[in-house]
Design a protein around this motif. Structure first.
Motif, PDB file in Angstrom:
ATOM      1  N   THR A 189      -2.081  -9.742  -9.577  1.00 25.16           N
ATOM      2  CA  THR A 189      -3.263  -8.887  -9.703  1.00 25.16           C
ATOM      3  C   THR A 189      -2.930  -7.432  -9.398  1.00 25.16           C
ATOM      4  OG1 THR A 189      -4.730 -10.720  -9.082  1.00 25.16           O
ATOM      5  CG2 THR A 189      -5.591  -8.478  -8.816  1.00 25.16           C
ATOM      6  N   SER A 215       0.806  -1.227   0.000  1.00 26.82           N
ATOM      7  CA  SER A 215       0.000   0.000   0.000  1.00 26.82           C
ATOM      8  C   SER A 215       0.836   1.273   0.000  1.00 26.82           C
ATOM      9  CB  SER A 215      -0.928  -0.008   1.218  1.00 26.82           C
ATOM     10  OG  SER A 215      -0.184   0.161   2.405  1.00 26.82           O
ATOM     11  N   LEU A 221      -5.117   3.200  -6.145  1.00 30.97           N
ATOM     12  CA  LEU A 221      -4.924   1.797  -5.779  1.00 30.97           C
ATOM     13  C   LEU A 221      -4.319   1.659  -4.386  1.00 30.97           C
ATOM     14  CD1 LEU A 221      -4.878  -1.212  -6.418  1.00 30.97           C
ATOM     15  CD2 LEU A 221      -2.717  -0.861  -7.626  1.00 30.97           C
ATOM     16  N   THR A 222      -3.354   2.504  -4.073  1.00 35.31           N
ATOM     17  CA  THR A 222      -2.703   2.400  -2.768  1.00 35.31           C
ATOM     18  C   THR A 222      -3.672   2.650  -1.615  1.00 35.31           C
ATOM     19  OG1 THR A 222      -1.954   4.666  -3.104  1.00 35.31           O
ATOM     20  CG2 THR A 222      -0.358   2.918  -3.515  1.00 35.31           C
ATOM     21  N   GLU A 246     -15.117  -2.828 -11.190  1.00 33.20           N
ATOM     22  CA  GLU A 246     -14.806  -2.240 -12.495  1.00 33.20           C
ATOM     23  C   GLU A 246     -13.539  -1.397 -12.404  1.00 33.20           C
ATOM     24  OE1 GLU A 246     -18.283   0.037 -13.228  1.00 33.20           O
ATOM     25  OE2 GLU A 246     -19.627  -1.659 -12.864  1.00 33.20           O
ATOM     26  N   ARG A 247     -13.399  -0.716 -11.281  1.00 36.06           N
ATOM     27  CA  ARG A 247     -12.226   0.137 -11.087  1.00 36.06           C
ATOM     28  C   ARG A 247     -10.958  -0.712 -10.967  1.00 36.06           C
ATOM     29  NH1 ARG A 247      -8.800   4.155 -11.563  1.00 36.06           N
ATOM     30  NH2 ARG A 247      -8.175   5.250  -9.678  1.00 36.06           N
ATOM     31  N   PHE A 248     -11.022  -1.745 -10.122  1.00 34.24           N
ATOM     32  CA  PHE A 248      -9.850  -2.607  -9.904  1.00 34.24           C
ATOM     33  C   PHE A 248     -10.278  -4.062 -10.008  1.00 34.24           C
ATOM     34  CE2 PHE A 248      -8.611   1.201  -7.313  1.00 34.24           C
ATOM     35  CZ  PHE A 248      -7.612   1.636  -8.173  1.00 34.24           C
ATOM     36  N   PRO A 249     -10.487  -4.555 -11.218  1.00 31.80           N
ATOM     37  CA  PRO A 249     -11.044  -5.891 -11.428  1.00 31.80           C
ATOM     38  C   PRO A 249     -10.202  -6.974 -10.765  1.00 31.80           C
ATOM     39  CG  PRO A 249     -10.900  -4.668 -13.500  1.00 31.80           C
ATOM     40  CD  PRO A 249     -10.145  -3.888 -12.480  1.00 31.80           C
ATOM     41  N   GLY A 250     -10.877  -7.836 -10.040  1.00 32.33           N
ATOM     42  CA  GLY A 250     -10.204  -8.994  -9.463  1.00 32.33           C
ATOM     43  C   GLY A 250      -9.541  -8.739  -8.117  1.00 32.33           C
ATOM     44  N   LEU A 251      -9.363  -7.482  -7.773  1.00 34.31           N
ATOM     45  CA  LEU A 251      -8.622  -7.194  -6.544  1.00 34.31           C
ATOM     46  C   LEU A 251      -9.338  -7.705  -5.302  1.00 34.31           C
ATOM     47  CD1 LEU A 251      -6.263  -5.972  -5.102  1.00 34.31           C
ATOM     48  CD2 LEU A 251      -7.412  -3.746  -5.160  1.00 34.31           C
ATOM     49  N   ARG A 294      -1.815  -0.617 -15.086  1.00 35.71           N
ATOM     50  CA  ARG A 294      -2.929  -0.085 -15.874  1.00 35.71           C
ATOM     51  C   ARG A 294      -3.300   1.309 -15.385  1.00 35.71           C
ATOM     52  NH1 ARG A 294      -8.842  -1.756 -15.286  1.00 35.71           N
ATOM     53  NH2 ARG A 294      -8.203  -0.370 -13.597  1.00 35.71           N
ATOM     54  N   LEU A 319      -2.914  -4.202 -12.042  1.00 34.20           N
ATOM     55  CA  LEU A 319      -3.750  -3.030 -11.828  1.00 34.20           C
ATOM     56  C   LEU A 319      -2.895  -1.773 -11.724  1.00 34.20           C
ATOM     57  CD1 LEU A 319      -6.253  -4.526  -9.265  1.00 34.20           C
ATOM     58  CD2 LEU A 319      -6.662  -4.008 -11.676  1.00 34.20           C
ATOM     59  N   LEU A 353      -5.557  -0.585  -1.129  1.00 27.80           N
ATOM     60  CA  LEU A 353      -4.694  -1.584  -0.490  1.00 27.80           C
ATOM     61  C   LEU A 353      -4.508  -1.281   0.990  1.00 27.80           C
ATOM     62  CD1 LEU A 353      -2.094  -1.998  -3.357  1.00 27.80           C
ATOM     63  CD2 LEU A 353      -3.688  -3.728  -2.524  1.00 27.80           C
TER      64      LEU A 353
END
Lengths: 106, 106
Positions: free
Chosen positions: A94, A23, B15-16, B86-91, A101, A98, B19
């Motif tokens: 994963t 993070s 993303l961070t 949709e924003r972070f698929p699979g996370l 991207r 991300l 996380l």
DNA sequence: TTCGATATTCGACGATCATCGAACAACGGG
DNA sequence: CCCGTTGTTCGATGATCGTCGAATATCGAA
């Protein structure tokens, strides 16, 4: 810079510790660089922070079981630790997918 | 407890930040409960912490775009926010799958 | 053995975090 | 209109975090 470096037992690393290690933007960039270009000398990271700060982040990544440090002559080589893919399958892949991207590699 | 609750634009969440929101055991358990049983009244969480602490964690999850808060009469209903996929698929799926494998649901 | 390169460790600093209790706000029911 | 229920907000506190510079340790080379 001692040898051997303390590396945790991979099975003892909690998921939350790995997520915490992931993070941080700088640590994420370090991992992305390692995933893209393989192992790499410590000094080859252009992190934009002081050596002591970089060392701190390396230690966080090491203690989370994400990277391995190896001594090579007078330098230190950093590499992704592949047991992570067994401990937490798909996690690093994963996140790095991300990350690339979202913040495109220059 | 105001209405409407402030929810971030999903595309603006880094993303961070997600996380970081995921890197806490209690928050992870909250998300696992929501994923397993769908939406849920605020008061229905047996978190083992004080209401103010739980409120704090809910806010972290909300600001990370992971959950939505909705007022229903005099109570508050919490649900997973599906735009996250949709924003972070699979996370979230990946993390929750690993979490349930590591710390088995009772 | 002395020196330079390389990375870690050691305070120190301000910022953020997780936690709590107390005070507060919003709402429905009497 | 007053109350109890339900969450939130507000300090406060102790812990952790990210950052730095200075001091230190280790090794190869001269």
């Amino acid at each position: 810079m001692q040898d051997p470096y303390p590396h945790p037992e991979i099975g003892a690393v909690p998921l939350t510790e790995v997520l915490h290690a992931l993070s941080d933007p700088l640590r994420l960039r370090i991992l992305a660089a390692l995933a893209a270009e393989g192992e790499r000398g410590w000094g080859a990271f252009e992190a934009g922070v002081s050596p002591s700060t970089l060392s701190h982040h390396m230690k966080v990544l090491r203690q989370a079981g994400l990277v391995r440090h190896r001594r090579e002559g007078t330098r230190c080589v950093v590499a992704l630790r592949d047991e992570m893919a067994e401990r937490f399958p798909g996690l690093l892949d994963t996140v790095l997918a991300l990350e690339s991207r979202t913040s495109p590699a220059s």
